[in-house]
Design a protein around this motif. Structure first.
Motif, short mmCIF file in Angstrom:
data_model
loop_
_atom_site.label_atom_id
_atom_site.label_comp_id
_atom_site.label_asym_id
_atom_site.label_seq_id
_atom_site.Cartn_x
_atom_site.Cartn_y
_atom_site.Cartn_z
N THR A 86 -7.94 19.64 9.92
CA THR A 86 -7.03 18.59 10.39
C THR A 86 -7.80 17.34 10.82
N ASN A 87 -8.89 17.56 11.56
CA ASN A 87 -9.66 16.41 12.03
C ASN A 87 -10.37 15.70 10.89
N ALA A 88 -10.80 16.46 9.89
CA ALA A 88 -11.41 15.82 8.72
C ALA A 88 -10.38 14.94 8.01
N HIS A 89 -9.15 15.46 7.85
CA HIS A 89 -8.10 14.66 7.21
C HIS A 89 -7.83 13.38 7.99
N SER A 90 -7.84 13.46 9.33
CA SER A 90 -7.60 12.24 10.13
C SER A 90 -8.69 11.21 9.85
N LEU A 91 -9.94 11.66 9.75
CA LEU A 91 -11.03 10.73 9.47
C LEU A 91 -10.90 10.14 8.06
N ARG B 98 -8.28 9.69 6.36
CA ARG B 98 -7.16 8.75 6.34
C ARG B 98 -7.62 7.38 6.84
N VAL B 99 -8.42 7.40 7.89
CA VAL B 99 -8.93 6.14 8.44
C VAL B 99 -9.83 5.43 7.41
N LEU B 100 -10.71 6.19 6.78
CA LEU B 100 -11.62 5.59 5.80
C LEU B 100 -10.88 5.10 4.56
N ASP B 101 -9.89 5.87 4.11
CA ASP B 101 -9.14 5.47 2.92
C ASP B 101 -8.44 4.13 3.16
N GLU B 102 -7.82 4.02 4.34
CA GLU B 102 -7.13 2.77 4.67
C GLU B 102 -8.13 1.62 4.74
N HIS B 103 -9.26 1.88 5.38
CA HIS B 103 -10.30 0.85 5.48
C HIS B 103 -10.75 0.38 4.10
N LEU B 104 -10.98 1.34 3.20
CA LEU B 104 -11.48 0.99 1.87
C LEU B 104 -10.40 0.32 1.02
N ILE C 1 -10.66 21.03 1.85
CA ILE C 1 -10.09 19.74 2.21
C ILE C 1 -9.94 18.90 0.94
N SER C 2 -8.71 18.77 0.47
CA SER C 2 -8.43 18.04 -0.76
C SER C 2 -8.53 16.54 -0.53
N ARG C 3 -9.01 15.83 -1.55
CA ARG C 3 -9.09 14.37 -1.44
C ARG C 3 -7.97 13.67 -2.20
N MET C 4 -7.00 14.45 -2.65
CA MET C 4 -5.89 13.89 -3.44
C MET C 4 -5.20 12.72 -2.74
N ALA C 5 -5.07 12.80 -1.42
CA ALA C 5 -4.31 11.77 -0.69
C ALA C 5 -5.16 10.55 -0.35
N TYR C 6 -6.36 10.48 -0.89
CA TYR C 6 -7.27 9.37 -0.53
C TYR C 6 -7.80 8.65 -1.76
N PRO C 7 -6.92 8.01 -2.52
CA PRO C 7 -7.36 7.39 -3.78
C PRO C 7 -8.40 6.28 -3.60
N ALA C 8 -8.34 5.55 -2.50
CA ALA C 8 -9.34 4.48 -2.31
C ALA C 8 -10.72 5.09 -2.06
N ILE C 9 -10.75 6.23 -1.36
CA ILE C 9 -12.02 6.93 -1.18
C ILE C 9 -12.56 7.37 -2.53
N ARG D 140 0.84 -1.19 0.00
CA ARG D 140 0.00 0.00 0.00
C ARG D 140 0.88 1.25 0.00
N SER D 141 0.62 2.16 -0.92
CA SER D 141 1.35 3.43 -0.96
C SER D 141 0.85 4.31 0.16
N VAL D 142 1.80 5.00 0.82
CA VAL D 142 1.44 5.78 2.00
C VAL D 142 1.66 7.28 1.75
N TYR D 143 0.59 8.03 1.79
CA TYR D 143 0.65 9.49 1.58
C TYR D 143 1.11 10.16 2.87
N THR D 144 2.09 11.00 2.76
CA THR D 144 2.74 11.57 3.94
C THR D 144 2.87 13.08 3.79
N MET D 145 2.46 13.81 4.82
CA MET D 145 2.60 15.27 4.80
C MET D 145 3.98 15.66 5.31
N ALA D 146 5.00 15.27 4.58
CA ALA D 146 6.37 15.62 4.92
C ALA D 146 7.16 15.67 3.62
#
Ligand SMILES: N[C@@H](CCC(=O)N[C@@H](CS)C(=O)NCC(=O)O)C(=O)O
Ligand code: FES
Lengths: 256, 211
Positions: free
Chosen positions: B130-135, B137-143, B179-187, A146-152
């Protein structure tokens, strides 16, 4: 310190997304060295990596529609052909042939080792054979994790992996059941490491590709130099995801 | 008859319009002037919902607030297939309710950020994002792991549930809150699938296609 936006890197090949994640009729939105990308496959299986920008009014093409042969822009419905990026149809002028100026900026892309690779510019001085630009030259059995997106930043992650990972990973996450050792750098965006399963003490080599989205965001694409048998596939994927999730968390928190 | 107290631009109202349309259930919309009228805080509306929040459903005098609660009611009442909310399956029911609660957290973060940017609400915008991004991230990983197991939806393999409907709107509207969704491709792939559901309808800011 060189910025990842250093123009010279635009001539490099980067893995941008796992091939299998570019499914039928999907448009994947990404970035590379600050350049927004729309990556999609036509129904013939051909991959496209385009600037994520409609030549008409600049709308992001990734919110548009992949028709299987073209991308149709969400705003005024202009259509752009797979591969060439040339506009084929303007709904407001149905009888007019669209001018050649209406062409999406396209980038070179290929699929290899389970990823879609993109480069933003041809290197004019040394137009090397694509093969020679990759680290992996032999035919190996590979597993994309799994590719991991990182804010760094890419520099931050690379430096941490090289200088701190081996000594600090356990400290940061004592419950991790795998670790990385023998980390070496192939080039600015590719590391190689030995991943050790702490329970079985088995080790596997892996490649860690760093894909700079922007100056301060990076995707880590871990590529395992081994195949995983189906019975343990899910557990293994989860294990590596935890490993790189931990690395992400560390690099994000102490981001100096 | 079903009455839906509704505001066109509300994602929580939209999820009910969407689900009612999918189930092919007739209803009357009672528009409430949320902005700029603040009609949801008016005397007459507070009689209906003392929390002063939309949406509210009134089914022949049975009055229910909270979008997630209303989704469970509609599914149990009108979905003869029992696929959207399988009341006989304890495990799936537990999972669905876990994600319904997650959907409300998305409202509290991603929707709040959108209210800040679009309707000038005063709130801690950085915390909301920030809190939306944390959520996410959790959903993207789950999906992502769901896809690995050929599971197309948040709780189930083949047929979506109300958990998918509940999470969808404020994820799709997140860019309106910065809040960009770029980092959540599975979503993004999941939102593609969701828009293929028969009888899917859009709303302002949510297109029929595209990620
Ligand atoms: N948990 C509730 C939250 C509803 C909600 O936040 N509604 C918004 C409109 S989308 C609202 O009415 N906000 C006004 C307020 O909370 O004062 C639900 O899911 O229905
Ligand atoms: S902006 Fe794309 S067609 Fe007008």
């Amino acid at each position: 310190m060189t910025s990842v936006l250093d123009q010279s890197f635009r001539g490099w090949w980067f893995p941008v997304v796992r091939s299998q994640e570019i499914g039928l009729r999907h448009i994947h939105r990404s970035q590379l060295l600050n350049q927004e990308l729309a990556i999609w496959r036509d129904d013939g299986g051909q991959i496209n990596a385009w600037e994520n920008r409609c030549p008409h009014r600049g709308t992001r093409l990734s919110i548009g529609l992949n028709t299987g042969a073209e991308i149709k822009c969400q705003y005024h419905g202009w259509r752009y052909a797979s591969q060439s990026g040339q506009c084929t149809f303007i709904p407001a002028h149905p009888n007019m042939e669209p001018s050649p100026r209406y062409c999406v900026n396209t980038y070179e892309c290929i699929e290899k080792y389970g990823y879609v690779w993109v480069r933003l510019e041809k290197d004019k001085d040394k137009d090397e054979d694509i093969e020679s630009l990759f680290v992996l030259t032999e035919k190996l059995s590979l597993t994309t994790l799994r590719s991991v997106y990182t804010m760094a930043s890419t520099t931050r992650i690379r430096d941490w992996l090289i200088n701190n990972c081996e000594s600090q990973l356990k400290v940061n996450s004592p419950s991790l059941d795998c670790s990385l050792t023998g980390i070496q750098q192939h080039h600015s965006f590719c590391l190689e490491a030995l991943s050790i399963n702490n329970q079985t003490e088995k080790s596997v080599t892996m490649f860690i590709y760093l894909h700079p989205l922007t100056d301060d965001a990076t995707v880590i694409h871990p590529l395992l130099n081994a195949s995983i048998s189906p019975e343990i596939r899910l557990d293994e994927l989860r294990r590596y995801n935890r490993l790189f999730g931990t690395i992400r968390d560390v690099c994000e928190t102490d981001n100096v | 008859m079903i009455k839906l107290y509704d505001y066109e631009l509300s994602g929580n109202c939209y999820k009910l319009r969407l689900f009612l349309n999918i189930l092919n259930v007739d209803y009357d919309r009672i528009p409430v002037d949320f902005y700029p009228g603040r009609e949801h805080k008016s005397d007459w509306f507070l009689q209906i919902n003392p929390l002063g929040q939309l949406p509210v459903l009134d089914h022949d005098g049975f009055v229910l607030r909270d979008a997630q609660a209303i989704l469970t009611y509609l599914a149990a009442k009108f979905d003869a297939s029992h696929k959207w909310y399988p009341t006989g399956d304890a495990e799936i029911l537990g999972k669905i309710n876990m994600w319904l609660s997650f959907a409300d957290s998305i409202t509290a973060t991603a929707s709040a950020a959108r209210l800040h940017d679009g309707l000038f609400y005063q709130l801690d915008i950085e915390a909301a994002r920030t809190n939306a991004h944390s959520l996410f991230r959790v959903l993207d990983e789950h999906l992502w792991f769901a896809e690995e197991q050929r599971q197309a939806w948040i709780c189930t393999d083949k047929h979506p549930t109300i958990a998918d409907i509940a999470c969808f709107p404020y994820i799709m509207l997140s860019e309106e809150g910065g809040i960009s969704r770029m980092a959540y491709p599975a979503i993004c792939r999941w939102t593609d699938r969701l828009r293929e559901i028969p009888n899917f309808i859009a709303m302002s800011g949510i297109f029929e296609s595209g990620s």
